[in-house]
Scaffold this motif. Structure first.
Motif, mmCIF file in Angstrom:
data_model
loop_
_atom_site.group_PDB
_atom_site.id
_atom_site.type_symbol
_atom_site.label_atom_id
_atom_site.label_comp_id
_atom_site.label_asym_id
_atom_site.label_seq_id
_atom_site.Cartn_x
_atom_site.Cartn_y
_atom_site.Cartn_z
ATOM 1 N N GLU A 170 -7.295 -4.048 -2.398
ATOM 2 C CA GLU A 170 -6.765 -5.135 -1.572
ATOM 3 C C GLU A 170 -7.536 -6.433 -1.805
ATOM 4 O O GLU A 170 -8.072 -7.033 -0.867
ATOM 5 C CB GLU A 170 -6.815 -4.732 -0.093
ATOM 6 C CG GLU A 170 -5.690 -3.795 0.293
ATOM 7 C CD GLU A 170 -4.342 -4.517 0.391
ATOM 8 O OE1 GLU A 170 -3.701 -4.703 -0.674
ATOM 9 O OE2 GLU A 170 -3.957 -4.888 1.508
ATOM 10 N N CYS A 220 -2.553 -10.602 7.812
ATOM 11 C CA CYS A 220 -3.237 -9.299 7.903
ATOM 12 C C CYS A 220 -4.109 -9.221 9.149
ATOM 13 O O CYS A 220 -4.634 -8.169 9.478
ATOM 14 C CB CYS A 220 -4.088 -9.041 6.660
ATOM 15 S SG CYS A 220 -5.690 -9.863 6.667
ATOM 16 N N GLY A 221 -4.294 -10.353 9.825
ATOM 17 C CA GLY A 221 -5.168 -10.363 10.997
ATOM 18 C C GLY A 221 -6.533 -10.967 10.687
ATOM 19 O O GLY A 221 -7.284 -11.285 11.595
ATOM 20 N N HIS A 268 -7.037 -9.716 0.303
ATOM 21 C CA HIS A 268 -7.583 -9.899 1.642
ATOM 22 C C HIS A 268 -9.104 -9.906 1.659
ATOM 23 O O HIS A 268 -9.730 -9.771 2.711
ATOM 24 C CB HIS A 268 -6.977 -8.876 2.606
ATOM 25 C CG HIS A 268 -5.488 -9.051 2.678
ATOM 26 N ND1 HIS A 268 -4.896 -10.074 3.376
ATOM 27 C CD2 HIS A 268 -4.485 -8.403 2.043
ATOM 28 C CE1 HIS A 268 -3.584 -10.040 3.205
ATOM 29 N NE2 HIS A 268 -3.311 -9.032 2.391
ATOM 30 N N LEU A 275 0.841 -1.194 0.000
ATOM 31 C CA LEU A 275 0.000 0.000 0.000
ATOM 32 C C LEU A 275 0.873 1.239 0.000
ATOM 33 O O LEU A 275 1.812 1.351 0.794
ATOM 34 C CB LEU A 275 -0.889 0.013 1.239
ATOM 35 C CG LEU A 275 -1.928 -1.097 1.326
ATOM 36 C CD1 LEU A 275 -2.634 -1.049 2.680
ATOM 37 C CD2 LEU A 275 -2.939 -0.952 0.193
ATOM 38 N N VAL A 335 3.052 2.483 3.024
ATOM 39 C CA VAL A 335 2.319 2.362 4.283
ATOM 40 C C VAL A 335 2.511 0.961 4.856
ATOM 41 O O VAL A 335 2.747 0.791 6.047
ATOM 42 C CB VAL A 335 0.822 2.659 4.070
ATOM 43 C CG1 VAL A 335 0.046 2.489 5.364
ATOM 44 C CG2 VAL A 335 0.637 4.060 3.523
ATOM 45 N N ARG A 336 2.429 -0.039 3.979
ATOM 46 C CA ARG A 336 2.571 -1.421 4.436
ATOM 47 C C ARG A 336 2.816 -2.318 3.235
ATOM 48 O O ARG A 336 2.031 -2.333 2.290
ATOM 49 C CB ARG A 336 1.295 -1.873 5.157
ATOM 50 C CG ARG A 336 1.440 -3.183 5.898
ATOM 51 C CD ARG A 336 0.364 -3.282 6.973
ATOM 52 N NE ARG A 336 0.550 -4.473 7.766
ATOM 53 C CZ ARG A 336 -0.031 -5.644 7.489
ATOM 54 N NH1 ARG A 336 -0.833 -5.764 6.457
ATOM 55 N NH2 ARG A 336 0.179 -6.692 8.259
ATOM 56 N N HIS A 345 -8.195 6.483 1.316
ATOM 57 C CA HIS A 345 -6.872 6.580 1.938
ATOM 58 C C HIS A 345 -5.786 6.071 1.011
ATOM 59 O O HIS A 345 -4.639 5.885 1.429
ATOM 60 C CB HIS A 345 -6.835 5.778 3.234
ATOM 61 C CG HIS A 345 -8.023 6.019 4.118
ATOM 62 N ND1 HIS A 345 -9.144 5.231 4.059
ATOM 63 C CD2 HIS A 345 -8.264 6.973 5.038
ATOM 64 C CE1 HIS A 345 -10.033 5.694 4.930
ATOM 65 N NE2 HIS A 345 -9.533 6.737 5.522
ATOM 66 N N GLY A 346 -6.131 5.782 -0.243
ATOM 67 C CA GLY A 346 -5.163 5.204 -1.177
ATOM 68 C C GLY A 346 -5.049 3.694 -1.037
ATOM 69 O O GLY A 346 -4.136 3.088 -1.591
ATOM 70 N N PHE A 347 -5.962 3.048 -0.321
ATOM 71 C CA PHE A 347 -5.833 1.622 -0.008
ATOM 72 C C PHE A 347 -6.727 0.741 -0.879
ATOM 73 O O PHE A 347 -6.880 -0.453 -0.598
ATOM 74 C CB PHE A 347 -6.182 1.345 1.457
ATOM 75 C CG PHE A 347 -5.351 2.101 2.454
ATOM 76 C CD1 PHE A 347 -4.097 2.600 2.118
ATOM 77 C CD2 PHE A 347 -5.815 2.308 3.747
ATOM 78 C CE1 PHE A 347 -3.327 3.299 3.042
ATOM 79 C CE2 PHE A 347 -5.052 2.998 4.689
ATOM 80 C CZ PHE A 347 -3.809 3.498 4.334
ATOM 81 N N ALA A 348 -7.349 1.289 -1.915
ATOM 82 C CA ALA A 348 -8.238 0.469 -2.740
ATOM 83 C C ALA A 348 -7.448 -0.654 -3.410
ATOM 84 O O ALA A 348 -6.240 -0.543 -3.614
ATOM 85 C CB ALA A 348 -8.935 1.334 -3.786
#
Lengths: 389, 389
Positions: free
Chosen positions: A234, A249-250, A237, A146, A155-156, A229-232
């Motif tokens: 994924e 990822c939890g 997951h 991300l 970010v990750r 947040h720029g996270f589209a």
């Protein structure tokens, strides 16, 4: 307005060249003399070349034809993969002119040494490109993780083990070039748009980047959907077996745990990882090995379940599969298609065009990264062009 | 250009009114005299009213303030629900001025009689609106099904049993009004945008319409994402239990089979259907009935699984829950949130704002339908305004 017109001329030559000044003028609705002035400016900046007199038989006095320069401004692209570093330089026409790749083992590695090694590889490619008369206008780096909307912060990146890292500053400093950091699925989707060889390119599609991690990019009306947040994107997951395997990822039952490169290799009983493992899996599946084929069918089914949700939700024109796993497409895609069709609601099922396999393979993100720099030059020709040396 | 300016003035009065001509002029960057000419035209068309002298203390000579007219052009909205017909008229200010509702049992009913009954109800509401000085400029009808991009054809409404039906022509003919047919989740999402009471309204959100069917709408940058065939938003058929219950859509384990109104009522052991069934379920859950609470938790968990996929893929600013099931939100939402958080990948999990319950309840689509007609008038004031009687 002048900047916009310079860009218009350049894009017209990029799409329709070789083309005469008169041809450009009629396509963009400016006068021939206005176009000549703009062309002169683009020529001085080293962005255009004249190819000599136009073809005989064309109307009017013979004018030389224009094409994008094969020297001058160029794009540098890089990919930080889990198992490789790759860098390439493309010219304004989008052709790869220099390319370098080094195998690596980046899982859990400290970012500093990786970025220093990448900077050295980039410098080497830039020097080689320089010897061919190319001047890199910038560098875009694709990472499997991300990236924040600042186009600098990773970010990750779970498969590298990086979190909250500014990947731009050290590279920009080492290379004295503008640097952009991008998510590899996003930049792979743009590669599909720019150089995927579709005609016309789909404007609304979902691009799946299937590697060790599974990412996706959603393109709506020719533009990336980045998310709040720029996270589209994924996709890896998305829960496909809600009570299934735990994920780093939890969550539980994430697609990546069933269709990611490592999951598939493990299911097939292959100990090797990376390109060698994928090649081994391809060989075994090709030879009819039952465990290999079952593993690939399982991965395909999980991918199909996740994509069914995507198609039900977004009704894209196309689903494009890219990344390292495209080498395994003959075994993965039929199972994915079957599951996808089973779960997509009528009448979208009837309308759905199936899964298209990208022709760009493992290099989609690398090519897209370099091309994105060229696109910036075409969009703002004088802003992005560095001063001639 | 004149049409654009008329619309600009009208939107400015809609958002900031009551407001003086000078106030409008300064907000949109036109001269006071240009604004006065535009206002005159809007006034003649019955779209604006003058409220008398402005507040003392304002700069310049006292000018009367402008507001949208409470008479004149109005929007008619209708909803064909599985268990009701509803129609309302809203004025330019967006206030509901007339409303009528009739219970119904539309499952598997022939479309002809339903549309004739709806036309009669619309005519009655239009007549009542006429007595209040309102002239409907158009009708938008919300239906629980897929609507083609022509805004006329109901491609498939499984809970009505309709397929491939032109719902526009018979209504337009009966009412001699422009008619638009829209998917109820899409129009509910627009209602959230226009009259959801958010300030500022989220520009990127996913709206879930939870009724007998479960639909969704994806809003990107303030506009609906419709999909390549107009089929986007089929959240109800996202597979949440891939090996689970068969669904009428031909798939398996669809969200609707676990979280749709009928599925929840069945799981709770309630025989009644429709609003009475939902009320009974609410009462039992409120009284601590174990079966009722388990059914609602189960629905919430299934919803959360589907929404985790959505959030992972789209990273929306917000998820808004609307529709009849909002009445059950106190029991459904905590379970949905729990499952959502379990399956959304970090760091989106940390950034995610949770599920917001719409304040518009069952009437979201109905209000949105009527408001969409008003929005069309604001966007093209003279095009949409019918000639004065």
């Amino acid at each position: 307005m002048r900047r916009r017109n310079l860009s218009l001329v350049l894009h017209t030559v990029a799409t329709h060249g070789p083309i005469s000044r008169a041809g450009v003028a009629s396509r963009i609705g400016l006068t021939r003399s206005a176009v000549s002035t703009l062309v002169e400016e683009l020529d001085r900046a080293g962005l255009l070349v004249e190819l000599g007199p136009g073809r005989p038989g064309t109307v009017g006095r013979p004018g030389s034809e224009l094409a994008l320069s094969e020297s001058g401004p160029a794009g540098l692209g890089a990919e930080i993969g889990v198992d490789r570093l790759a860098v390439c330089a493309v010219d304004l026409r989008g052709r790869v002119r220099v390319r370098a790749e080094e195998p690596a083992a980046h899982r859990g590695s400290a970012p500093g040494p990786v970025l220093r090694r990448l900077a050295r590889l980039c410098a080497r490619v830039a020097a080689d490109a320089g010897r061919e008369g190319l001047r890199p206008a910038g560098l875009t780096v694709a990472v499997p993780g991300l990236v924040a909307r600042d186009a600098a912060t990773v970010v990750r990146a779970p498969n590298l083990g990086w979190e909250g890292l500014d990947a731009r500053a050290p590279l920009a400093q080492a290379l004295t070039l503008p640097v952009t950091v991008a998510n590899e699925a996003n930049i792979g989707a743009l590669a599909e748009l720019w150089c995927g060889g579709h005609s016309p390119a789909p404007r609304d599609f979902v691009y799946v980047s299937a590697e060790i991690g599974i990412g996706a990019a959603v393109v709506v009306d020719g533009a990336l959907l980045r998310g709040a947040h720029g996270f589209a994107g994924e996709l890896g997951h998305v829960p496909v077996r809600p009570q299934g395997l735990r994920c780093a990822c939890g969550g539980r039952g994430c697609l990546e745990r069933y269709a990611g490169e490592e999951a598939v290799l493990r299911a097939a009983g292959i100990d090797e990882r990376g390109p060698a493992g994928v090649a081994e899996l391809r060989n075994r599946a090709g030879a009819g090995d039952g465990a290999a084929r079952r593993a690939l069918r399982g991965a395909g089914a999980a991918l199909g379940t996740a994509l069914a949700g995507v198609v039900n939700l977004l009704d894209p024109e196309a689903v494009v599969l890219g990344g390292a796993l495209t080498e395994l497409a003959p075994w993965v895609v039929p199972a994915a298609e079957r599951e996808l069709r089973r779960h997509v609601a009528d009448p979208a099922r009837a309308a759905h065009g199936g899964i298209v396999v990208s022709g760009l393979g493992r290099d989609a993100a690398l090519l897209g990264a370099a091309r994105s720099v060229v696109q910036d030059v075409l969009d703002d020709p004088l802003g992005a062009a560095p001063a001639p040396a």
